[in-house]
Design a protein around this motif. Structure first.
Motif, mmCIF file in Angstrom:
data_model
loop_
_atom_site.group_PDB
_atom_site.id
_atom_site.type_symbol
_atom_site.label_atom_id
_atom_site.label_comp_id
_atom_site.label_asym_id
_atom_site.label_seq_id
_atom_site.Cartn_x
_atom_site.Cartn_y
_atom_site.Cartn_z
ATOM 1 N N MET A 1 54.696 34.078 23.295
ATOM 2 C CA MET A 1 53.667 34.182 24.231
ATOM 3 C C MET A 1 52.415 33.376 23.846
ATOM 4 O O MET A 1 52.012 33.016 22.901
ATOM 5 N N GLY A 2 51.925 32.865 24.820
ATOM 6 C CA GLY A 2 50.590 31.973 24.989
ATOM 7 C C GLY A 2 49.712 32.698 24.487
ATOM 8 O O GLY A 2 49.487 33.817 24.017
ATOM 9 N N LYS A 3 48.358 31.785 24.216
ATOM 10 C CA LYS A 3 47.283 32.409 23.256
ATOM 11 C C LYS A 3 46.029 32.579 24.158
ATOM 12 O O LYS A 3 44.872 32.777 23.360
ATOM 13 N N THR A 4 46.112 32.487 25.390
ATOM 14 C CA THR A 4 44.659 32.523 26.079
ATOM 15 C C THR A 4 44.661 33.880 26.791
ATOM 16 O O THR A 4 45.550 34.137 27.333
ATOM 17 N N ALA A 5 43.303 34.078 26.987
ATOM 18 C CA ALA A 5 43.058 35.510 27.783
ATOM 19 C C ALA A 5 41.959 35.183 28.670
ATOM 20 O O ALA A 5 41.207 34.231 28.604
ATOM 21 N N GLU A 6 42.235 36.348 29.738
ATOM 22 C CA GLU A 6 40.976 36.336 30.749
ATOM 23 C C GLU A 6 40.502 37.889 30.626
ATOM 24 O O GLU A 6 41.534 38.933 30.374
ATOM 25 N N ILE A 7 39.159 37.973 30.837
ATOM 26 C CA ILE A 7 38.613 39.408 31.005
ATOM 27 C C ILE A 7 38.156 39.574 32.333
ATOM 28 O O ILE A 7 37.283 38.519 32.805
ATOM 29 N N ILE A 8 38.399 40.532 32.745
ATOM 30 C CA ILE A 8 37.566 41.063 34.267
ATOM 31 C C ILE A 8 36.929 42.447 33.829
ATOM 32 O O ILE A 8 37.253 43.246 33.620
ATOM 33 N N ALA A 9 35.592 42.309 34.088
ATOM 34 C CA ALA A 9 34.572 43.514 33.892
ATOM 35 C C ALA A 9 34.651 43.765 35.346
ATOM 36 O O ALA A 9 34.041 43.231 36.184
ATOM 37 N N ILE A 10 34.667 44.887 35.591
ATOM 38 C CA ILE A 10 34.544 45.824 36.977
ATOM 39 C C ILE A 10 33.559 46.644 36.970
ATOM 40 O O ILE A 10 33.400 47.527 36.121
ATOM 41 N N GLY A 11 32.892 46.476 38.121
ATOM 42 C CA GLY A 11 31.466 47.520 38.329
ATOM 43 C C GLY A 11 30.745 46.802 39.222
ATOM 44 O O GLY A 11 30.020 45.510 38.803
ATOM 45 N N SER A 12 30.110 47.407 40.174
ATOM 46 C CA SER A 12 29.289 46.552 41.309
ATOM 47 C C SER A 12 27.813 46.642 40.365
ATOM 48 O O SER A 12 27.079 45.692 40.754
ATOM 49 N N GLU A 13 27.661 47.745 39.665
ATOM 50 C CA GLU A 13 26.354 47.732 38.812
ATOM 51 C C GLU A 13 26.163 46.492 38.079
ATOM 52 O O GLU A 13 25.294 46.110 37.647
ATOM 53 N N LEU A 14 27.376 46.040 37.651
ATOM 54 C CA LEU A 14 27.255 44.751 36.599
ATOM 55 C C LEU A 14 26.896 43.549 37.200
ATOM 56 O O LEU A 14 26.582 42.403 36.677
ATOM 57 N N LEU A 15 26.800 43.631 38.748
ATOM 58 C CA LEU A 15 26.481 42.674 39.395
ATOM 59 C C LEU A 15 24.900 42.562 39.892
ATOM 60 O O LEU A 15 24.470 41.780 40.219
ATOM 61 N N SER A 62 46.731 33.259 32.932
ATOM 62 C CA SER A 62 46.608 33.623 31.245
ATOM 63 C C SER A 62 47.558 34.716 30.872
ATOM 64 O O SER A 62 47.877 35.746 31.725
ATOM 65 N N ALA A 63 48.131 34.353 29.939
ATOM 66 C CA ALA A 63 49.190 35.542 29.270
ATOM 67 C C ALA A 63 48.607 36.777 28.973
ATOM 68 O O ALA A 63 49.168 37.901 28.941
ATOM 69 N N ILE A 64 47.181 36.755 28.613
ATOM 70 C CA ILE A 64 46.481 38.331 28.438
ATOM 71 C C ILE A 64 45.425 38.318 29.228
ATOM 72 O O ILE A 64 44.622 37.422 29.636
ATOM 73 N N VAL A 65 45.607 39.551 30.098
ATOM 74 C CA VAL A 65 44.758 39.803 31.073
ATOM 75 C C VAL A 65 44.005 41.191 30.743
ATOM 76 O O VAL A 65 44.874 42.383 30.408
ATOM 77 N N ILE A 66 42.612 41.351 30.302
ATOM 78 C CA ILE A 66 42.086 42.553 30.062
ATOM 79 C C ILE A 66 41.137 43.034 31.004
ATOM 80 O O ILE A 66 40.176 42.207 31.334
ATOM 81 N N LEU A 67 41.310 44.381 31.392
ATOM 82 C CA LEU A 67 40.135 44.895 32.325
ATOM 83 C C LEU A 67 39.513 45.766 31.770
ATOM 84 O O LEU A 67 39.670 46.789 31.042
ATOM 85 N N SER A 68 37.980 45.995 32.228
ATOM 86 C CA SER A 68 37.239 46.742 31.707
ATOM 87 C C SER A 68 36.452 47.487 32.874
ATOM 88 O O SER A 68 35.825 46.961 33.706
ATOM 89 N N GLY A 69 36.423 48.956 32.807
ATOM 90 C CA GLY A 69 35.895 49.731 33.670
ATOM 91 C C GLY A 69 36.595 49.916 35.048
ATOM 92 O O GLY A 69 37.651 49.622 35.232
ATOM 93 N N GLY A 70 36.026 50.610 35.769
ATOM 94 C CA GLY A 70 36.658 51.383 37.193
ATOM 95 C C GLY A 70 37.852 52.281 37.124
ATOM 96 O O GLY A 70 38.565 52.238 37.766
ATOM 97 N N LEU A 71 37.481 53.094 35.765
ATOM 98 C CA LEU A 71 38.906 54.111 35.617
ATOM 99 C C LEU A 71 38.402 55.321 35.925
ATOM 100 O O LEU A 71 39.046 56.070 35.321
ATOM 101 N N GLY A 72 37.280 55.427 36.524
ATOM 102 C CA GLY A 72 36.608 57.125 36.592
ATOM 103 C C GLY A 72 37.391 57.502 37.526
ATOM 104 O O GLY A 72 38.334 57.238 38.295
ATOM 105 N N PRO A 73 36.940 58.884 37.999
ATOM 106 C CA PRO A 73 37.827 59.641 38.952
ATOM 107 C C PRO A 73 37.316 59.544 40.174
ATOM 108 O O PRO A 73 38.157 60.179 41.208
ATOM 109 N N THR A 74 36.545 58.589 40.543
ATOM 110 C CA THR A 74 35.867 58.657 41.997
ATOM 111 C C THR A 74 36.404 57.573 42.819
ATOM 112 O O THR A 74 37.066 56.704 42.228
ATOM 113 N N GLU A 75 36.481 57.879 44.057
ATOM 114 C CA GLU A 75 36.765 56.806 45.232
ATOM 115 C C GLU A 75 36.488 55.439 44.998
ATOM 116 O O GLU A 75 37.427 54.571 45.074
ATOM 117 N N ASP A 76 35.339 55.169 44.172
ATOM 118 C CA ASP A 76 34.780 53.826 44.139
ATOM 119 C C ASP A 76 35.431 53.372 42.665
ATOM 120 O O ASP A 76 35.280 51.992 42.272
#
Ligand code: ATP
Ligand code: MG
Length: 417
Positions: A1-15, A62-76
């Protein structure tokens, strides 16, 4: 497997200007330790379509994609939905996760709202990563091209899950990493001076990682390189190690982490078929003890004179009474005479002398507590060096031992000053 990663941080508050994405820094730090390069970090608001596109694009690159946030219980909280859509997979209710959630709400004695059940949905084929610090579990799955991971947004939930659950899952699918170390053992410079000297070199690199350890008169610089091959690890060690070696020069007494200063001196004495004796006052025999630490020391160690009183310096070493009277026992001429006397009495090739004020009391206006004269008599003549070590009896004595061994080392290697 390749060795590069991308990270996606999710959340309107982070903008907004109010919230900073710190999770991607935590994730990047841990990935770098695995030898994985992060080639992109993205921040996406709570928008299902935008996020689906972003995940799909990242997985294509990218071979590795990591998502952070947005796993809460609400519609958003749209991360689960978007990830499933990007993969073209379904979300399925995990009965196990459902009961984990029910139990957790029972424990905190709160009714579980219906939308909390959203957190029990798992992407088809994903492995659940438990979240002992919150309600949103993480997810980990293999895709056609690599790995996708979903982590919760709150940093105090993300960090432990990253370290305890995600990293151990990534490690086995990454290329084998070789770890190589290089060590410099150094004497004759203080820790802060050493660090001032070499920090401009090593702080430019995370890999190799550099640590400086210190004992009185004995410093270690450790470089630790991680790379896919031994050759690349060696190359990294050279890239950082060689400029350090250049700067520190002859103060490096060994590159073997196991080789102490007395072992180096023993090796050099053997090589030149030379012997050594000691004449010690302030160090009370510690130099002789160090020179006899190793088995086989009888092949180079001849005798140790511990002459604490003026009288014994005169009787055992033949130092002249008037020399002591004129200069005091802690002086350059007496250190020279002690070394010369020990050399003559013992017949050794070299003799080391140590005379000084270890403290806490003693000392004079010109030679305060902590002043130590170290002498070395040999075939090439006699050298004496004056040190000012400051206070601390144990420290003064330990430094005197190191520096007297180092004076002999330098002499044997014909290093000036
Ligand atoms: P929850 O179940 O708590 O809703 P979640 O996975 O939905 O978890 P978010 O709602 O996205 O997480 O974020 C929860 C908290 O974590 C918020 O205070 C948010 O500001 C913070 N947070 C989210 N993402 C990040 C990030 N990338 N960096 C720092 N803090 C973050
Ligand atoms: Mg949320």
């Amino acid at each position: 497997m390749g060795k590069t990663a991308e990270i996606i941080a999710i959340g309107s508050e982070l903008l907004t200007p109010q919230r900073l994405d710190t999770n991607s820094l935590t994730i990047t730090e841990q990935l770098n330790l695995l030898g994985v390069d992060v080639v992109g970090k993205h921040i996406i608001g709570d928008d299902r379509n935008l996020l689906t596109d972003a995940i799909r694009a990242a997985m294509n690159r990218s071979a590795i994609v990591i998502l952070s946030g947005g796993l809460g219980p609400t519609e958003d909280d749209v991360t689960r939905d978007a990830a499933a859509a990007a993969l073209g997979r379904k979300l399925v209710l995990s009965l196990e996760q459902e009961s984990v959630l029910i139990n957790r709400f029972r424990q905190i004695n709160r009714p579980m709202a219906a939308n909390n059940l959203r957190q029990a949905y798992v992407i088809e084929g994903a492995e659940v990563m438990p979240n002992p610090n919150g309600t949103a579990p993480g997810q980990f799955l293999f895709t056609d091209r690599g790995v996708l991971a979903l982590l919760p947004g709150p940093p105090r939930e993300l960090r432990p899950m990253l370290i305890d659950e995600l990293i151990p899952r990534l490690r086995p699918v990454l290329p084998v990493q070789v770890i190589k170390v290089r060590t410099f053992r150094i004497t004759g410079i203080g820790e802060s001076d050493l660090d001032t000297l070499i920090a401009p070199v090593y702080t430019k690199y995370q890999n190799p990682a550099t640590t400086v350890l210190s004992a009185p008169g004995d410093l270690f610089v450790h470089l630790r390189a991680v790379a896919p091959t031994e050759k690349e690890a060696d190359e990294l060690l050279r890239e950082v190690g060689n400029p350090i070696a250049e700067l520190v020069g002859a103060k490096i007494y060994s590159e073997d982490p196991e080789e102490s200063l007395d072992a180096v001196v023993a090796r050099l004495l053997r090589k030149s078929h030379a012997t050594v004796a000691t004449a010690e006052s302030a160090s009370g025999g510690l130099v002789a003890a160090r020179l006899t630490d190793l088995g086989g020391s009888s092949s180079y160690f001849v005798a140790g004179y511990v002459t604490y009183t003026d009288q014994q310096k005169i009787e055992m070493l033949g130092v002249s009474p008037s020399l002591i009277q004129k200069n005091t026992a802690v002086s350059q001429p007496v250190a020279a005479a002690m070394a010369e006397g020990a050399r003559k009495k013992s017949g050794a090739t070299y003799a080391i002398s140590v005379t000084g004020y270890a403290g806490p009391s003693g000392g004079t206006e010109y030679d305060p507590v902590g002043t130590v004269f170290i002498g070395l008599a040999g075939p090439e003549g006699t050298r004496v060096v004056r040190y000012r070590y400051g206070v601390g009896r144990d420290r003064v004595r330990a430094l005197a031992v190191q520096h007297s061994l180092d004076l002999l080392r330098r002499t044997l290697l014909r290093i000036e000053n």
